[in-house]
Design a protein around this motif. Structure first.
Motif, PDB file in Angstrom:
ATOM      1  N   LYS A  25       8.925  39.454  16.780  1.00 15.49           N
ATOM      2  CA  LYS A  25       9.021  41.057  16.476  1.00 15.49           C
ATOM      3  C   LYS A  25       7.629  41.566  16.791  1.00 15.49           C
ATOM      4  O   LYS A  25       7.346  42.871  17.086  1.00 15.49           O
ATOM      5  CB  LYS A  25       8.966  40.944  14.769  1.00 15.49           C
ATOM      6  CG  LYS A  25       9.185  42.303  14.251  1.00 15.49           C
ATOM      7  CD  LYS A  25       9.820  42.197  12.859  1.00 15.49           C
ATOM      8  CE  LYS A  25      10.142  43.909  12.449  1.00 15.49           C
ATOM      9  NZ  LYS A  25      10.823  43.884  10.940  1.00 15.49           N
ATOM     10  N   GLY A  26       6.419  40.794  16.997  1.00 12.97           N
ATOM     11  CA  GLY A  26       5.302  41.305  17.441  1.00 12.97           C
ATOM     12  C   GLY A  26       5.285  41.715  18.706  1.00 12.97           C
ATOM     13  O   GLY A  26       4.885  42.799  19.090  1.00 12.97           O
ATOM     14  N   GLU A  27       6.031  40.998  19.535  1.00 12.74           N
ATOM     15  CA  GLU A  27       6.123  41.050  20.949  1.00 12.74           C
ATOM     16  C   GLU A  27       7.048  42.572  21.225  1.00 12.74           C
ATOM     17  O   GLU A  27       6.493  43.257  22.027  1.00 12.74           O
ATOM     18  CB  GLU A  27       6.836  39.861  21.774  1.00 12.74           C
ATOM     19  CG  GLU A  27       6.887  40.024  23.157  1.00 12.74           C
ATOM     20  CD  GLU A  27       7.482  38.958  23.829  1.00 12.74           C
ATOM     21  OE1 GLU A  27       7.241  38.740  25.055  1.00 12.74           O
ATOM     22  OE2 GLU A  27       8.178  37.987  22.973  1.00 12.74           O
ATOM     23  N   GLU A  28       8.000  42.456  20.541  1.00  8.10           N
ATOM     24  CA  GLU A  28       8.772  43.815  20.487  1.00  8.10           C
ATOM     25  C   GLU A  28       7.890  44.799  20.361  1.00  8.10           C
ATOM     26  O   GLU A  28       8.043  46.123  20.967  1.00  8.10           O
ATOM     27  CB  GLU A  28       9.884  43.625  19.903  1.00  8.10           C
ATOM     28  CG  GLU A  28      11.048  42.838  20.184  1.00  8.10           C
ATOM     29  CD  GLU A  28      12.084  42.306  19.085  1.00  8.10           C
ATOM     30  OE1 GLU A  28      11.944  42.933  17.847  1.00  8.10           O
ATOM     31  OE2 GLU A  28      12.957  41.596  19.272  1.00  8.10           O
ATOM     32  N   GLU A  39      -2.086  40.088  25.752  1.00  9.66           N
ATOM     33  CA  GLU A  39      -3.244  40.253  24.473  1.00  9.66           C
ATOM     34  C   GLU A  39      -2.810  39.797  23.174  1.00  9.66           C
ATOM     35  O   GLU A  39      -3.394  39.117  22.691  1.00  9.66           O
ATOM     36  CB  GLU A  39      -3.657  41.604  24.421  1.00  9.66           C
ATOM     37  CG  GLU A  39      -4.300  42.264  25.656  1.00  9.66           C
ATOM     38  CD  GLU A  39      -5.477  41.270  26.288  1.00  9.66           C
ATOM     39  OE1 GLU A  39      -6.405  40.922  25.491  1.00  9.66           O
ATOM     40  OE2 GLU A  39      -5.428  40.843  27.470  1.00  9.66           O
ATOM     41  N   LEU A  40      -1.287  39.533  23.129  1.00 10.61           N
ATOM     42  CA  LEU A  40      -1.103  39.079  21.624  1.00 10.61           C
ATOM     43  C   LEU A  40      -1.447  37.791  21.320  1.00 10.61           C
ATOM     44  O   LEU A  40      -1.791  37.462  20.166  1.00 10.61           O
ATOM     45  CB  LEU A  40       0.594  39.453  21.851  1.00 10.61           C
ATOM     46  CG  LEU A  40       1.241  39.273  20.424  1.00 10.61           C
ATOM     47  CD1 LEU A  40       0.788  40.281  19.453  1.00 10.61           C
ATOM     48  CD2 LEU A  40       2.922  39.353  20.572  1.00 10.61           C
ATOM     49  N   PRO A  51      -7.513  32.013  17.606  1.00  5.88           N
ATOM     50  CA  PRO A  51      -6.454  33.097  18.298  1.00  5.88           C
ATOM     51  C   PRO A  51      -5.378  32.612  17.860  1.00  5.88           C
ATOM     52  O   PRO A  51      -5.024  31.681  17.536  1.00  5.88           O
ATOM     53  CB  PRO A  51      -7.026  33.154  19.722  1.00  5.88           C
ATOM     54  CG  PRO A  51      -7.242  31.868  20.113  1.00  5.88           C
ATOM     55  CD  PRO A  51      -8.268  31.374  18.985  1.00  5.88           C
ATOM     56  N   LEU A  52      -4.368  33.662  17.917  1.00  5.63           N
ATOM     57  CA  LEU A  52      -2.967  33.704  17.609  1.00  5.63           C
ATOM     58  C   LEU A  52      -2.464  32.324  18.252  1.00  5.63           C
ATOM     59  O   LEU A  52      -1.612  31.618  17.603  1.00  5.63           O
ATOM     60  CB  LEU A  52      -2.296  34.941  17.784  1.00  5.63           C
ATOM     61  CG  LEU A  52      -0.856  34.813  17.472  1.00  5.63           C
ATOM     62  CD1 LEU A  52      -0.272  36.270  16.778  1.00  5.63           C
ATOM     63  CD2 LEU A  52       0.148  34.681  18.473  1.00  5.63           C
ATOM     64  N   LEU A 151      -0.539  39.764  13.195  1.00  3.01           N
ATOM     65  CA  LEU A 151       0.325  40.856  13.611  1.00  3.01           C
ATOM     66  C   LEU A 151       0.224  42.032  12.830  1.00  3.01           C
ATOM     67  O   LEU A 151       0.195  43.049  13.282  1.00  3.01           O
ATOM     68  CB  LEU A 151       1.595  40.047  13.533  1.00  3.01           C
ATOM     69  CG  LEU A 151       1.922  38.934  14.546  1.00  3.01           C
ATOM     70  CD1 LEU A 151       3.207  38.269  14.654  1.00  3.01           C
ATOM     71  CD2 LEU A 151       1.795  39.253  16.158  1.00  3.01           C
ATOM     72  N   ARG A 152       0.219  41.788  11.639  1.00  2.00           N
ATOM     73  CA  ARG A 152       0.047  43.005  10.548  1.00  2.00           C
ATOM     74  C   ARG A 152      -1.267  43.591  10.990  1.00  2.00           C
ATOM     75  O   ARG A 152      -1.093  44.920  10.721  1.00  2.00           O
ATOM     76  CB  ARG A 152       0.076  42.605   9.058  1.00  2.00           C
ATOM     77  CG  ARG A 152       1.475  42.030   8.567  1.00  2.00           C
ATOM     78  CD  ARG A 152       2.360  43.370   8.278  1.00  2.00           C
ATOM     79  NE  ARG A 152       2.008  44.319   7.444  1.00  2.00           N
ATOM     80  CZ  ARG A 152       1.892  45.603   7.821  1.00  2.00           C
ATOM     81  NH1 ARG A 152       2.259  46.041   8.848  1.00  2.00           N
ATOM     82  NH2 ARG A 152       1.473  46.468   6.842  1.00  2.00           N
TER      83      ARG A 152
END
Length: 174
Positions: A25-28, A39-40, A51-52, A151-152
Motif C-alpha cells: 500500500k505504501g508503494e502504491e 526512497e521508501l 530505515p524501513l 509509512l503513515r
C-alpha cells in the motif's frame, strides 16, 4: 490451551502478511504521488533510527530464527545489508513460503526445549515457549509497528483496519 505451533507460526505469518500488505500500500501511494519508490526503503523517523528496509529485514530474520528454534530446523541465512524495495518484497514472500512449510508435529513437542536467544550483545536461554512469547512475537510486532509508522509519516493512507485485517481474518460479523 494453545499449542506452541498455534502461538508462534500462525501469529508470525500474520505479522509477515501484514508487513507485506502495508508495504504494498505504501508503494502504491508513492507511485500515485509521483514519488520515487526507491526512497521508501530508506525511510526513517529519526536519524538514529533503522530505515524501513532494516525493519523488514529484522521481521524476516527474527521469523527465520523462530522457525529454526521451535522446529529444530536448519538456520536460513539472512544477510544484513541495504535492501531495495523489490528485495524487501522478495524477502517477505520467501519468508511466507518458509512459514507455510513448518510442520506442527516438529514444533509442538519442543515447547520445553531450551533454546538460545541473543538480544544485542547479550545471550540468553529459555524454553521454546518462553522464547516465543518473550522475543520473536514482541520483536515482530515492534518492527511491524515501525513499518506502519514510517509509512503513515509519509502520508500513506493506512488505518487500524489495514493493520488488523490479517489478525482478524477468522472473525465473523455478529
Amino acid at each position: 490451551m494453545s499449542s506452541l505451533y498455534d502461538v508462534s507460526i500462525p501469529v508470525y505469518t500474520d505479522i509477515t502478511k501484514t508487513t507485506q500488505s502495508i508495504l504494498k500500500k505504501g508503494e502504491e501511494h508513492f507511485k500515485a504521488q509521483g514519488k520515487d519508490t526507491a526512497e521508501l526503503a530508506k525511510l526513517r523517523i529519526a536519524e538514529d533510527m533503522l530505515p524501513l528496509h532494516t525493519q523488514v529485514f529484522i521481521i524476516v530474520a527474527t521469523g527465520r530464527k523462530l522457525i529454526e528454534r521451535v522446529s529444530g530446523g536448519s538456520p536460513v541465512d539472512t544477510p544484513m545489508k541495504e535492501y531495495s524495495l523489490a528485495e524487501c518484497h522478495e524477502l517477505l514472500e520467501a519468508h511466507l513460503a518458509e512459514l507455510s512449510k513448518v510442520d506442527r508435529g516438529a514444533v509442538d513437542p519442543r515447547a520445553t526445549t531450551e533454546v538460545p536467544c541473543k538480544f544485542g550483545p547479550e545471550e540468553f536461554k529459555a524454553s521454546a515457549r518462553d522464547y516465543v512469547f518473550g522475543y520473536p512475537i514482541p520483536t515482530g510486532y515492534f518492527h511491524l509497528n515501525m513499518v506502519y509508522a514510517l509509512l503513515r509519516g509519509q502520508g500513506v493512507p493506512l488505518g487500524k483496519k489495514d493493520y488488523m485485517a490479517e489478525f482478524m481474518k477468522t472473525f465473523t460479523k455478529a
